[in-house]
Design a protein around this motif. Structure first.
Motif, PDB file in Angstrom:
ATOM      1  N   GLY A  73     -25.606   1.516   2.881  1.00  0.00           N
ATOM      2  CA  GLY A  73     -24.821   2.616   2.366  1.00  0.00           C
ATOM      3  C   GLY A  73     -25.517   3.937   2.600  1.00  0.00           C
ATOM      4  N   PRO A  74     -24.797   4.984   2.423  1.00  0.00           N
ATOM      5  CA  PRO A  74     -23.360   5.002   2.112  1.00  0.00           C
ATOM      6  C   PRO A  74     -22.517   4.735   3.353  1.00  0.00           C
ATOM      7  N   ASP A  75     -21.356   4.119   3.129  1.00  0.00           N
ATOM      8  CA  ASP A  75     -20.420   3.907   4.234  1.00  0.00           C
ATOM      9  C   ASP A  75     -19.557   5.156   4.400  1.00  0.00           C
ATOM     10  N   ASP A  76     -18.540   5.073   5.219  1.00  0.00           N
ATOM     11  CA  ASP A  76     -17.690   6.237   5.487  1.00  0.00           C
ATOM     12  C   ASP A  76     -16.959   6.753   4.251  1.00  0.00           C
ATOM     13  N   THR A  77     -16.817   5.890   3.235  1.00  0.00           N
ATOM     14  CA  THR A  77     -16.147   6.307   2.001  1.00  0.00           C
ATOM     15  C   THR A  77     -17.146   6.692   0.908  1.00  0.00           C
ATOM     16  N   GLY A  78     -18.446   6.656   1.234  1.00  0.00           N
ATOM     17  CA  GLY A  78     -19.474   7.026   0.269  1.00  0.00           C
ATOM     18  C   GLY A  78     -19.894   5.900  -0.649  1.00  0.00           C
ATOM     19  N   LYS A  79     -19.503   4.662  -0.325  1.00  0.00           N
ATOM     20  CA  LYS A  79     -19.843   3.519  -1.179  1.00  0.00           C
ATOM     21  C   LYS A  79     -21.044   2.756  -0.622  1.00  0.00           C
ATOM     22  N   TYR A  80     -21.623   1.936  -1.498  1.00  0.00           N
ATOM     23  CA  TYR A  80     -22.813   1.161  -1.173  1.00  0.00           C
ATOM     24  C   TYR A  80     -22.521  -0.327  -1.320  1.00  0.00           C
ATOM     25  N   ARG A  81     -23.013  -1.110  -0.364  1.00  0.00           N
ATOM     26  CA  ARG A  81     -22.847  -2.564  -0.423  1.00  0.00           C
ATOM     27  C   ARG A  81     -24.076  -3.133  -1.118  1.00  0.00           C
ATOM     28  N   VAL A  82     -23.841  -3.916  -2.174  1.00  0.00           N
ATOM     29  CA  VAL A  82     -24.930  -4.486  -2.955  1.00  0.00           C
ATOM     30  C   VAL A  82     -24.767  -5.991  -3.065  1.00  0.00           C
ATOM     31  N   GLU A  83     -25.887  -6.664  -3.318  1.00  0.00           N
ATOM     32  CA  GLU A  83     -25.872  -8.102  -3.544  1.00  0.00           C
ATOM     33  C   GLU A  83     -26.381  -8.376  -4.949  1.00  0.00           C
ATOM     34  N   LEU A  84     -25.563  -9.070  -5.724  1.00  0.00           N
ATOM     35  CA  LEU A  84     -25.932  -9.464  -7.083  1.00  0.00           C
ATOM     36  C   LEU A  84     -26.503 -10.866  -7.051  1.00  0.00           C
ATOM     37  N   SER A  85     -27.573 -11.095  -7.786  1.00  0.00           N
ATOM     38  CA  SER A  85     -28.099 -12.448  -7.967  1.00  0.00           C
ATOM     39  C   SER A  85     -27.560 -12.938  -9.293  1.00  0.00           C
ATOM     40  N   LEU A  86     -26.721 -13.942  -9.240  1.00  0.00           N
ATOM     41  CA  LEU A  86     -26.065 -14.443 -10.446  1.00  0.00           C
ATOM     42  C   LEU A  86     -26.853 -15.586 -11.058  1.00  0.00           C
ATOM     43  N   ASP A  87     -26.581 -15.897 -12.332  1.00  0.00           N
ATOM     44  CA  ASP A  87     -27.323 -16.921 -13.068  1.00  0.00           C
ATOM     45  C   ASP A  87     -27.294 -18.293 -12.412  1.00  0.00           C
ATOM     46  N   ASP A  88     -26.228 -18.621 -11.728  1.00  0.00           N
ATOM     47  CA  ASP A  88     -26.107 -19.952 -11.138  1.00  0.00           C
ATOM     48  C   ASP A  88     -26.756 -20.041  -9.757  1.00  0.00           C
ATOM     49  N   SER A  89     -27.703 -19.143  -9.476  1.00  0.00           N
ATOM     50  CA  SER A  89     -28.456 -19.105  -8.214  1.00  0.00           C
ATOM     51  C   SER A  89     -27.596 -18.758  -7.005  1.00  0.00           C
ATOM     52  N   SER A  90     -26.387 -18.286  -7.245  1.00  0.00           N
ATOM     53  CA  SER A  90     -25.562 -17.845  -6.129  1.00  0.00           C
ATOM     54  C   SER A  90     -25.654 -16.329  -6.021  1.00  0.00           C
ATOM     55  N   ALA A  91     -25.223 -15.821  -4.895  1.00  0.00           N
ATOM     56  CA  ALA A  91     -25.242 -14.380  -4.687  1.00  0.00           C
ATOM     57  C   ALA A  91     -23.822 -13.910  -4.433  1.00  0.00           C
ATOM     58  N   SER A  92     -23.550 -12.681  -4.823  1.00  0.00           N
ATOM     59  CA  SER A  92     -22.228 -12.114  -4.641  1.00  0.00           C
ATOM     60  C   SER A  92     -22.392 -10.690  -4.132  1.00  0.00           C
ATOM     61  N   GLU A  93     -21.624 -10.331  -3.112  1.00  0.00           N
ATOM     62  CA  GLU A  93     -21.689  -8.976  -2.573  1.00  0.00           C
ATOM     63  C   GLU A  93     -20.522  -8.150  -3.081  1.00  0.00           C
ATOM     64  N   LEU A  94     -20.818  -6.895  -3.401  1.00  0.00           N
ATOM     65  CA  LEU A  94     -19.814  -5.945  -3.859  1.00  0.00           C
ATOM     66  C   LEU A  94     -20.025  -4.626  -3.139  1.00  0.00           C
ATOM     67  N   THR A  95     -18.983  -3.822  -3.096  1.00  0.00           N
ATOM     68  CA  THR A  95     -19.095  -2.462  -2.583  1.00  0.00           C
ATOM     69  C   THR A  95     -18.789  -1.531  -3.753  1.00  0.00           C
ATOM     70  N   LEU A  96     -19.768  -0.676  -4.087  1.00  0.00           N
ATOM     71  CA  LEU A  96     -19.653   0.156  -5.282  1.00  0.00           C
ATOM     72  C   LEU A  96     -19.879   1.627  -4.980  1.00  0.00           C
ATOM     73  N   GLU A  97     -19.279   2.471  -5.796  1.00  0.00           N
ATOM     74  CA  GLU A  97     -19.534   3.905  -5.720  1.00  0.00           C
ATOM     75  C   GLU A  97     -20.914   4.172  -6.312  1.00  0.00           C
ATOM     76  N   PRO A  98     -21.599   5.218  -5.851  1.00  0.00           N
ATOM     77  CA  PRO A  98     -22.958   5.473  -6.341  1.00  0.00           C
ATOM     78  C   PRO A  98     -23.039   5.753  -7.833  1.00  0.00           C
ATOM     79  N   GLU A  99     -21.960   6.209  -8.449  1.00  0.00           N
ATOM     80  CA  GLU A  99     -21.952   6.495  -9.887  1.00  0.00           C
ATOM     81  C   GLU A  99     -22.204   5.255 -10.733  1.00  0.00           C
ATOM     82  N   PHE A 100     -22.027   4.072 -10.151  1.00  0.00           N
ATOM     83  CA  PHE A 100     -22.186   2.831 -10.906  1.00  0.00           C
ATOM     84  C   PHE A 100     -23.527   2.153 -10.650  1.00  0.00           C
TER      85      PHE A 100
END
Length: 127
Positions: A73-100
Protein backbone atom coordinates in the motif's frame (compact mmCIF):
# COMPACT_ATOMS: atom_id res chain seq x y z
CA UNK A 1 1.94 25.02 7.05
CA UNK A 2 1.56 26.83 3.76
CA UNK A 3 4.14 28.21 1.41
CA UNK A 4 3.17 31.88 1.35
CA UNK A 5 4.61 32.49 -2.12
CA UNK A 6 2.81 29.66 -3.85
CA UNK A 7 -0.11 29.15 -1.44
CA UNK A 8 0.60 25.40 -1.49
CA UNK A 9 0.82 23.07 1.51
CA UNK A 10 4.29 22.65 2.91
CA UNK A 11 5.93 21.00 5.89
CA UNK A 12 7.93 22.74 8.60
CA UNK A 13 10.80 20.20 8.39
CA UNK A 14 11.70 16.85 6.89
CA UNK A 15 11.43 14.62 9.98
CA UNK A 16 8.26 12.57 10.36
CA UNK A 17 8.84 12.22 14.10
CA UNK A 18 7.87 15.88 14.58
CA UNK A 19 4.78 15.69 12.37
CA UNK A 20 2.82 12.70 13.68
CA UNK A 21 1.09 11.66 16.89
CA UNK A 22 3.33 9.21 18.75
CA UNK A 23 1.58 7.04 21.33
CA UNK A 24 3.76 5.32 23.90
CA UNK A 25 5.34 5.56 27.31
CA UNK A 26 8.17 8.08 27.66
CA UNK A 27 11.48 6.30 27.26
CA UNK A 28 9.92 3.19 25.68
CA UNK A 29 11.56 1.95 22.49
CA UNK A 30 8.24 0.94 20.88
CA UNK A 31 5.46 3.32 19.94
CA UNK A 32 2.21 3.46 17.97
CA UNK A 33 1.61 5.86 15.09
CA UNK A 34 -1.67 6.34 13.18
CA UNK A 35 -1.07 5.17 9.61
CA UNK A 36 -3.44 7.87 8.36
CA UNK A 37 -0.95 10.54 9.44
CA UNK A 38 1.95 8.83 7.68
CA UNK A 39 -0.29 8.37 4.64
CA UNK A 40 -1.01 12.12 4.57
CA UNK A 41 2.74 12.79 4.65
CA UNK A 42 3.20 10.39 1.71
CA UNK A 43 5.03 7.94 3.95
CA UNK A 44 2.45 5.16 3.76
CA UNK A 45 4.77 3.00 1.69
CA UNK A 46 7.06 2.75 4.74
CA UNK A 47 4.37 0.65 6.48
CA UNK A 48 4.99 -2.34 4.22
CA UNK A 49 6.10 -5.37 6.24
CA UNK A 50 5.36 -3.69 9.57
CA UNK A 51 2.93 -4.73 12.28
CA UNK A 52 -0.23 -2.70 12.83
CA UNK A 53 -3.35 -2.84 14.95
CA UNK A 54 -6.80 -2.79 13.37
CA UNK A 55 -9.23 -0.34 14.92
CA UNK A 56 -12.89 0.62 14.74
CA UNK A 57 -14.00 -1.05 11.52
CA UNK A 58 -17.74 -0.29 11.32
CA UNK A 59 -18.44 -3.36 9.19
CA UNK A 60 -16.23 -5.73 11.27
CA UNK A 61 -16.14 -4.72 14.95
CA UNK A 62 -14.89 -8.24 15.77
CA UNK A 63 -11.53 -7.35 14.19
CA UNK A 64 -10.95 -4.28 16.35
CA UNK A 65 -7.71 -4.58 18.29
CA UNK A 66 -6.27 -7.43 16.23
CA UNK A 67 -2.69 -7.29 15.03
CA UNK A 68 -1.92 -7.52 11.35
CA UNK A 69 1.01 -7.20 8.96
CA UNK A 70 0.89 -4.54 6.25
CA UNK A 71 1.55 -6.37 2.99
CA UNK A 72 1.37 -3.44 0.58
CA UNK A 73 0.00 0.00 0.00
CA UNK A 74 -1.17 2.47 -0.65
CA UNK A 75 -2.93 1.27 -3.78
CA UNK A 76 -4.55 3.56 -6.35
CA UNK A 77 -7.49 4.14 -3.98
CA UNK A 78 -5.24 4.89 -0.98
CA UNK A 79 -5.92 1.58 0.77
CA UNK A 80 -3.52 -0.91 2.33
CA UNK A 81 -3.53 -4.70 2.00
CA UNK A 82 -3.02 -6.40 5.36
CA UNK A 83 -2.81 -9.96 6.63
CA UNK A 84 -4.49 -10.88 9.90
CA UNK A 85 -3.27 -13.83 11.93
CA UNK A 86 -6.39 -15.41 13.36
CA UNK A 87 -6.71 -17.61 16.47
CA UNK A 88 -7.22 -20.79 14.46
CA UNK A 89 -3.73 -20.42 12.89
CA UNK A 90 -5.23 -19.28 9.61
CA UNK A 91 -4.51 -16.01 7.89
CA UNK A 92 -6.94 -13.62 6.27
CA UNK A 93 -6.17 -10.73 3.92
CA UNK A 94 -8.11 -7.48 3.93
CA UNK A 95 -7.82 -4.14 2.18
CA UNK A 96 -8.28 -1.25 4.60
CA UNK A 97 -8.21 2.53 4.61
CA UNK A 98 -5.30 3.99 6.59
CA UNK A 99 -7.69 5.49 9.18
CA UNK A 100 -8.31 1.97 10.50
CA UNK A 101 -4.63 1.07 11.08
CA UNK A 102 -2.14 2.03 13.76
CA UNK A 103 1.49 1.03 13.19
CA UNK A 104 3.63 -0.47 15.96
CA UNK A 105 7.28 0.38 15.50
CA UNK A 106 10.50 1.38 17.17
CA UNK A 107 10.91 5.10 17.78
CA UNK A 108 14.31 4.95 16.07
CA UNK A 109 12.67 3.64 12.88
CA UNK A 110 10.22 6.55 12.89
CA UNK A 111 13.13 8.99 13.10
CA UNK A 112 14.52 7.46 9.91
CA UNK A 113 11.35 8.13 7.91
CA UNK A 114 11.81 11.12 5.63
CA UNK A 115 9.09 13.10 3.99
CA UNK A 116 9.28 12.86 0.22
CA UNK A 117 7.56 14.82 -2.53
CA UNK A 118 6.20 17.42 -0.12
CA UNK A 119 7.87 20.83 -0.27
CA UNK A 120 9.39 22.18 2.90
CA UNK A 121 8.24 25.57 4.16
CA UNK A 122 10.83 28.30 3.84
CA UNK A 123 12.36 29.35 7.17
CA UNK A 124 10.40 32.09 8.89
CA UNK A 125 12.15 35.27 9.88
CA UNK A 126 12.32 35.91 13.64
CA UNK A 127 9.63 38.30 14.86
Amino acid sequence: GRNAEAGTPCLPNSSAVDLVTIIGRPGATMCSVPLAQLHTLRLGHAAEGRHARVGSLPSRPDLSGLTCTVLSGPDDTGKYRVELSLDDSSASELTLEPEFLTLRLRRQVLKEFTVQDVPLCPPTAPA
